[in-house]
Design a protein around this motif. Structure first.
Motif, PDB file in Angstrom:
ATOM      1  N   ILE A 182     -44.020  90.480 -20.122  1.00 47.57           N
ATOM      2  CA  ILE A 182     -42.895  91.022 -19.348  1.00 47.57           C
ATOM      3  C   ILE A 182     -41.598  90.294 -19.681  1.00 47.57           C
ATOM      4  O   ILE A 182     -40.557  90.902 -19.875  1.00 47.57           O
ATOM      5  N   HIS A 183     -41.681  88.950 -19.768  1.00 53.14           N
ATOM      6  CA  HIS A 183     -40.486  88.165 -20.123  1.00 53.14           C
ATOM      7  C   HIS A 183     -40.381  88.112 -21.642  1.00 53.14           C
ATOM      8  O   HIS A 183     -40.729  87.108 -22.261  1.00 53.14           O
ATOM      9  N   THR A 184     -39.885  89.198 -22.221  1.00 55.01           N
ATOM     10  CA  THR A 184     -39.898  89.278 -23.685  1.00 55.01           C
ATOM     11  C   THR A 184     -39.014  88.199 -24.330  1.00 55.01           C
ATOM     12  O   THR A 184     -39.271  87.788 -25.449  1.00 55.01           O
ATOM     13  N   ASP A 185     -37.994  87.742 -23.605  1.00 61.74           N
ATOM     14  CA  ASP A 185     -37.127  86.703 -24.186  1.00 61.74           C
ATOM     15  C   ASP A 185     -37.828  85.351 -24.270  1.00 61.74           C
ATOM     16  O   ASP A 185     -37.324  84.423 -24.896  1.00 61.74           O
ATOM     17  N   ALA A 186     -39.006  85.240 -23.637  1.00 61.91           N
ATOM     18  CA  ALA A 186     -39.761  83.985 -23.716  1.00 61.91           C
ATOM     19  C   ALA A 186     -40.673  83.953 -24.940  1.00 61.91           C
ATOM     20  O   ALA A 186     -41.340  82.957 -25.193  1.00 61.91           O
ATOM     21  N   ARG A 187     -40.720  85.064 -25.693  1.00 64.54           N
ATOM     22  CA  ARG A 187     -41.470  85.037 -26.967  1.00 64.54           C
ATOM     23  C   ARG A 187     -40.637  84.245 -27.953  1.00 64.54           C
ATOM     24  O   ARG A 187     -39.595  84.709 -28.415  1.00 64.54           O
ATOM     25  N   LEU A 188     -41.089  83.048 -28.269  1.00 61.91           N
ATOM     26  CA  LEU A 188     -40.256  82.162 -29.074  1.00 61.91           C
ATOM     27  C   LEU A 188     -40.231  82.568 -30.542  1.00 61.91           C
ATOM     28  O   LEU A 188     -41.258  82.915 -31.122  1.00 61.91           O
ATOM     29  N   THR A 189     -39.035  82.513 -31.112  1.00 63.03           N
ATOM     30  CA  THR A 189     -38.890  82.768 -32.541  1.00 63.03           C
ATOM     31  C   THR A 189     -39.371  81.521 -33.290  1.00 63.03           C
ATOM     32  O   THR A 189     -39.513  80.447 -32.685  1.00 63.03           O
ATOM     33  N   GLU A 190     -39.567  81.656 -34.584  1.00 58.75           N
ATOM     34  CA  GLU A 190     -39.999  80.494 -35.369  1.00 58.75           C
ATOM     35  C   GLU A 190     -38.970  79.369 -35.268  1.00 58.75           C
ATOM     36  O   GLU A 190     -39.323  78.198 -35.186  1.00 58.75           O
ATOM     37  N   ALA A 191     -37.674  79.747 -35.272  1.00 60.63           N
ATOM     38  CA  ALA A 191     -36.614  78.732 -35.187  1.00 60.63           C
ATOM     39  C   ALA A 191     -36.670  78.007 -33.841  1.00 60.63           C
ATOM     40  O   ALA A 191     -36.503  76.788 -33.773  1.00 60.63           O
ATOM     41  N   GLU A 192     -36.927  78.772 -32.775  1.00 66.98           N
ATOM     42  CA  GLU A 192     -37.018  78.142 -31.445  1.00 66.98           C
ATOM     43  C   GLU A 192     -38.229  77.215 -31.373  1.00 66.98           C
ATOM     44  O   GLU A 192     -38.160  76.123 -30.803  1.00 66.98           O
ATOM     45  N   LYS A 193     -39.341  77.660 -31.953  1.00 66.50           N
ATOM     46  CA  LYS A 193     -40.534  76.803 -31.980  1.00 66.50           C
ATOM     47  C   LYS A 193     -40.226  75.507 -32.718  1.00 66.50           C
ATOM     48  O   LYS A 193     -40.581  74.424 -32.252  1.00 66.50           O
ATOM     49  N   ASP A 194     -39.546  75.623 -33.862  1.00 64.34           N
ATOM     50  CA  ASP A 194     -39.216  74.424 -34.640  1.00 64.34           C
ATOM     51  C   ASP A 194     -38.352  73.464 -33.830  1.00 64.34           C
ATOM     52  O   ASP A 194     -38.517  72.241 -33.925  1.00 64.34           O
ATOM     53  N   THR A 195     -37.422  74.022 -33.045  1.00 66.62           N
ATOM     54  CA  THR A 195     -36.566  73.185 -32.199  1.00 66.62           C
ATOM     55  C   THR A 195     -37.423  72.414 -31.201  1.00 66.62           C
ATOM     56  O   THR A 195     -37.245  71.210 -30.992  1.00 66.62           O
ATOM     57  N   VAL A 196     -38.396  73.105 -30.584  1.00 68.50           N
ATOM     58  CA  VAL A 196     -39.283  72.463 -29.605  1.00 68.50           C
ATOM     59  C   VAL A 196     -40.162  71.411 -30.288  1.00 68.50           C
ATOM     60  O   VAL A 196     -40.334  70.301 -29.781  1.00 68.50           O
ATOM     61  N   PHE A 197     -40.683  71.753 -31.471  1.00 70.61           N
ATOM     62  CA  PHE A 197     -41.564  70.818 -32.187  1.00 70.61           C
ATOM     63  C   PHE A 197     -40.808  69.531 -32.544  1.00 70.61           C
ATOM     64  O   PHE A 197     -41.329  68.427 -32.371  1.00 70.61           O
ATOM     65  N   ALA A 198     -39.587  69.697 -33.044  1.00 69.78           N
ATOM     66  CA  ALA A 198     -38.803  68.526 -33.458  1.00 69.78           C
ATOM     67  C   ALA A 198     -38.493  67.645 -32.244  1.00 69.78           C
ATOM     68  O   ALA A 198     -38.527  66.410 -32.329  1.00 69.78           O
ATOM     69  N   TRP A 199     -38.238  68.296 -31.117  1.00 74.41           N
ATOM     70  CA  TRP A 199     -37.955  67.548 -29.876  1.00 74.41           C
ATOM     71  C   TRP A 199     -39.200  66.770 -29.431  1.00 74.41           C
ATOM     72  O   TRP A 199     -39.131  65.579 -29.122  1.00 74.41           O
ATOM     73  N   SER A 200     -40.327  67.440 -29.423  1.00 73.32           N
ATOM     74  CA  SER A 200     -41.583  66.797 -29.030  1.00 73.32           C
ATOM     75  C   SER A 200     -41.872  65.607 -29.943  1.00 73.32           C
ATOM     76  O   SER A 200     -42.218  64.518 -29.491  1.00 73.32           O
ATOM     77  N   GLU A 201     -41.674  65.827 -31.225  1.00 73.13           N
ATOM     78  CA  GLU A 201     -41.935  64.780 -32.211  1.00 73.13           C
ATOM     79  C   GLU A 201     -40.992  63.586 -32.006  1.00 73.13           C
ATOM     80  O   GLU A 201     -41.415  62.431 -32.110  1.00 73.13           O
TER      81      GLU A 201
END
Ligand code: HEC
Length: 167
Positions: A123-142
């Motif tokens: 339902i929250h289609t804007d919460a489907r993360l793009t590859e770029a958004e995922k990379d941003t999250v991964f880099a932050w976590s790292e």
């Protein structure tokens, strides 16, 4: 017979509309927010806000259909379980080992496609993360992992499964 069953179902559905779960709304400052212990750049915060914080913070943005039962129970369960497992607004209260585990899980869960929950992204289609958004999250976590590894002795970051339930 069918009419009777339908009538009973209708009456039950009507009756449960009056039983509402409590809402996860606690506005105001969040003194134990993750941003009080580690940097959360705006680019990361906007992703967490749109895709994670409805279940992993002290404030959920409720959709209109939360007024319909049994949907509200379904949503309340996700919020309760999500918050119990990982609450961005309470992150500062976690032990070092739990912080390290959860921030590692952020990457793992998103990478595996487990988070955000698929019932949510449906339902929250804007919460489907793009590859770029995922990379941003991964880099932050790292970056937080690296910071913690420099900050704490190694054994204090290890999970102790017998003493700390994995919730
Ligand atoms: C619709 C609700 C919902 C949304 C949105 C959501 N989660 Fe979750 N999340 C959960 C629930 C429920 C659990 C607990 C799962 C369990 O206990 O099996 C969980 C667990 C987690 C955990 C802990 C996993 C572990 O094994 O310790 C992390 C980390 C996590 N989510 C990260 C995220 C991130 C990052 C996002 C956004 C990109 C996100 N979640 C979006 C509901 C949600």
């Amino acid at each position: 017979m069918l009419k009777r069953i339908l009538l009973i179902v209708f009456i039950i559905l009507l009756a449960i509309q009056f039983i509402r779960p409590g809402k996860n709304i606690h506005p105001g400052s969040q003194p134990n927010d993750i941003s009080t212990v580690y940097a959360v750049p705006a680019s990361v915060d906007s992703i967490l806000a749109k895709a994670c914080k409805d279940c992993h913070s002290n404030n959920t943005r409720y959709p209109w259909y939360n007024n319909v039962q049994p949907v509200a129970w379904f949503l309340a369960n996700h919020v309760t379980d999500g918050k119990r497992s990982f609450n961005l607004n309470e992150f500062a209260t976690y032990t070092a080992a739990r912080k390290y585990d959860k921030i590692t899980e952020v990457k793992k869960q998103v990478d595996k496609g487990e988070m955000p929950l698929s019932s949510y992204t449906l339902i929250h289609t804007d919460a489907r993360l793009t590859e770029a958004e995922k990379d941003t999250v991964f880099a932050w976590s790292e970056s937080i992992r690296k910071q913690m590894e420099a900050q704490y002795p190694k054994d204090s970051l290890e999970k102790k499964p017998n003493t700390q339930p994995h919730t």
